[in-house]
Design a protein around this motif. Structure first.
Motif, short mmCIF file in Angstrom:
data_model
loop_
_atom_site.label_atom_id
_atom_site.label_comp_id
_atom_site.label_asym_id
_atom_site.label_seq_id
_atom_site.Cartn_x
_atom_site.Cartn_y
_atom_site.Cartn_z
N THR A 104 -10.10 6.14 10.73
CA THR A 104 -9.88 5.49 9.45
C THR A 104 -9.42 6.54 8.44
O THR A 104 -10.03 7.59 8.32
N ALA A 134 -8.06 -3.16 2.47
CA ALA A 134 -8.35 -2.70 3.82
C ALA A 134 -7.27 -3.20 4.79
O ALA A 134 -6.96 -4.39 4.82
N GLU A 180 -5.55 -2.77 8.96
CA GLU A 180 -5.79 -2.33 10.33
C GLU A 180 -4.46 -2.29 11.09
O GLU A 180 -3.47 -2.89 10.67
N ASN A 225 -7.23 2.24 11.09
CA ASN A 225 -7.57 1.58 9.83
C ASN A 225 -7.13 2.45 8.65
O ASN A 225 -7.27 3.68 8.68
N THR A 256 -7.77 2.37 4.43
CA THR A 256 -8.40 1.75 3.28
C THR A 256 -7.84 2.39 2.02
O THR A 256 -7.85 3.63 1.90
#
Length: 512
Positions: free
Chosen positions: A29, A195, A197, A211, A213
């Protein structure tokens, strides 16, 4: 006949400029800090950097713009330019949106047809008005017909392609975007975070990073502190100079510090009775202390500007110069225009009315706030009653400047990949982003010629001629050419590649 063909493997291997790269180690992420929330996630309607950068991850365009500002194939695997007014794009086979539905020529036609429709009111419509027709030749072939040769066209064809069937079926892609880019939306907590993905349906396959964010932290220093604390993996311009200097010396982080593709400028409302005379705008411009603003407030992060053409542009000329800081000269010009200190109170007046003006900017950028406050002090020292109006970005941009309610507003333009991008829609008569109401037929002609010839040397002459007029008419006063800075954690587990546009694909495993 001109053509352009690139295979998938060739795109991955290409490097159009030296990349700033570091190999990190782990975590799937990446958390990016940004200053403002996206206004919309419909790529046709974006007005702010967060929206455009997020849309660039969710959607894909016919082309992708590399860090060296070169258009290379994205959804289109090739194109032909059989004559100066025709472009034919061949789409990759088996393209899909993130929901699995097919992407075909009809979606491309729909995207661009809406972009050029005046009723749709796309903010960037002026970039596409030379397009007179977009046709689906077959499911994988799209033909663009232009009213005249249009030099910057390819640089503008990275706009995300939207799904015709879903939009016509009522899906609000401003809030629930469905694109064909490397990422897809998971959730959007307004004012807090977006967010994303990985999208396995992207034609290049899912990106290495699973991911992304995007966290909205309006205050520059608070955003830098969150980065230092490990709450963010990436931050980029706008950043406060003191934070830039501190982060540069921290070997925990990688950084990219280079010339940007933006300007900070004063937008004069030429329809305001006080500012309708170019000489008044010149007088106010002479009260702008660029050296102090750039070297003390921005601490040399930006570069003093002399005209509307970026110093990094192929159209730049050092012979063009706006008015420079000269308080005595400004007062003399005000006096010439009838504004004198008739009461001996230190305030210029005319016909019984004090000379008063409002300077506005937005609260999220402390450098701009400090600049406006410093300008306010200089204006008042010259006998001008100056009011500083500071408001949040949505109020300032959407409800104030874009409705032409301002007098003098400090803001910026980014993503200036071509001189046309900063000048045409903003400064031609009736332009879609001409918020200051400027009109000059000679400038209109020069800017139209600049986008209509394919001869770059002639384009440079046209833009330089327009910039010379604008340096005297001053609908814009360009305070500085922006620098670009990005800081990132060395723990990001991919090769990090930055672009002066600030887009984010170089953080998720795709490099150019």
């Amino acid at each position: 006949m001109k053509s352009f063909l690139l295979t998938t493997s060739a795109i991955v291997a290409l490097s159009f400029m030296p990349a700033h790269m570091v190999m990190a180690q782990d975590a799937q992420t990446v958390v990016v800090g940004t200053d403002v929330d996206a206004g919309t996630l419909d790529p046709r309607l974006t007005r702010d950097t967060t929206a455009s950068r997020t849309a660039d991850l969710i959607y894909a365009g016919l082309v992708h713009i590399t860090p060296a500002l070169e258009p290379v194939p994205d959804l289109a695997e090739s194109w032909e330019n059989p004559d100066p007014q025709t472009f034919i794009f061949k789409l990759r086979p088996d393209l899909k949106f993130s929901d699995g539905s097919p992407l075909t020529a009809d979606d491309v036609v729909f995207t661009y047809t809406t972009l050029i429709d005046p009723d749709f009111n796309a903010p960037a419509r002026a970039l596409y008005t030379p397009i007179t027709a977009v046709e689906a030749v077959d499911p994988l072939t799209v033909k663009f017909t232009l009213s005249a040769p249009y030099a910057p066209l390819l640089s503008y064809l990275d706009v995300g392609i939207v799904p015709k069937a879903l939009v016509e079926g009522g899906t609000d892609i401003a809030l629930n975007p469905i694109g064909a880019g490397p990422m897809k939306l998971v959730s959007w907590n307004r004012g807090s975070e977006i967010a994303l993905e990985a999208n396995a349906n992207y034609w290049r396959g899912a990106p290495e990073i699973e991911n992304v964010t995007i966290k909205i932290i309006g205050d520059n220093s608070a955003r830098a502190q969150a980065f230092e604390a490990g709450d963010l993996d990436v931050i980029q311009s706008p950043l406060s100079p003191q934070d830039i200097e501190r982060l540069k010396g921290d070997d925990r982080f990688g950084n990219v510090i280079t010339a940007g593709l933006g300007v900070n400028y004063l937008n004069f409302n030429t329809k305001d009775p006080l500012l309708s005379d170019p000489k008044m705008r010149q007088a106010f411009a002479m009260l702008v202390d660029q050296d102090t603003i750039v070297n003390d407030i921005y601490q040399g992060v930006d570069q003093v500007a002399h005209s509307i053409i970026l110093p990094s542009s192929w159209a730049y000329s050092d012979t063009i110069s706006q008015p420079t800081f000269n308080i005595e000269g400004a007062i003399a010009l005000f006096n010439e225009l009838g504004w004198t200190d008739s009461n001996g109170d230190g305030v210029l007046d005319k016909d019984g009315k004090d000379l008063a003006v409002t300077l506005a900017t937005h609260s999220e950028d402390p450098n701009r706030v400090q600049t406006v406050e410093y300008m306010q002090a200089i204006f008042e020292s010259a006998g001008v009653k100056a009011t500083a109006q500071i408001s949040d970005w949505p109020s300032f941009s959407t409800n104030y400047v874009q409705k032409s309610m301002h007098q003098i507003a400090l803001l910026g333009w980014l993503n200036i990949v071509d001189p046309d991008r900063l000048m045409f829609a903003q400064l031609t008569t009736g332009g879609s982003t001409n918020w200051g109401g400027y009109s000059n037929p000679e400038v209109d002609t020069l800017l139209q010629n600049g986008r209509s010839t394919l001869d770059q040397a002639q384009r440079a002459k046209d833009y330089q001629a327009a910039a010379t007029i604008l340096a005297q008419d001053l609908p814009y006063y360009i305070v500085s050419a922006q620098g670009y800075q990005m800081f990132y954690s060395k723990d990001i587990p991919v090769t990090v590649q930055a672009t002066p546009r600030g887009n984010l694909r170089g953080l998720i495993g795709f490099t150019d």
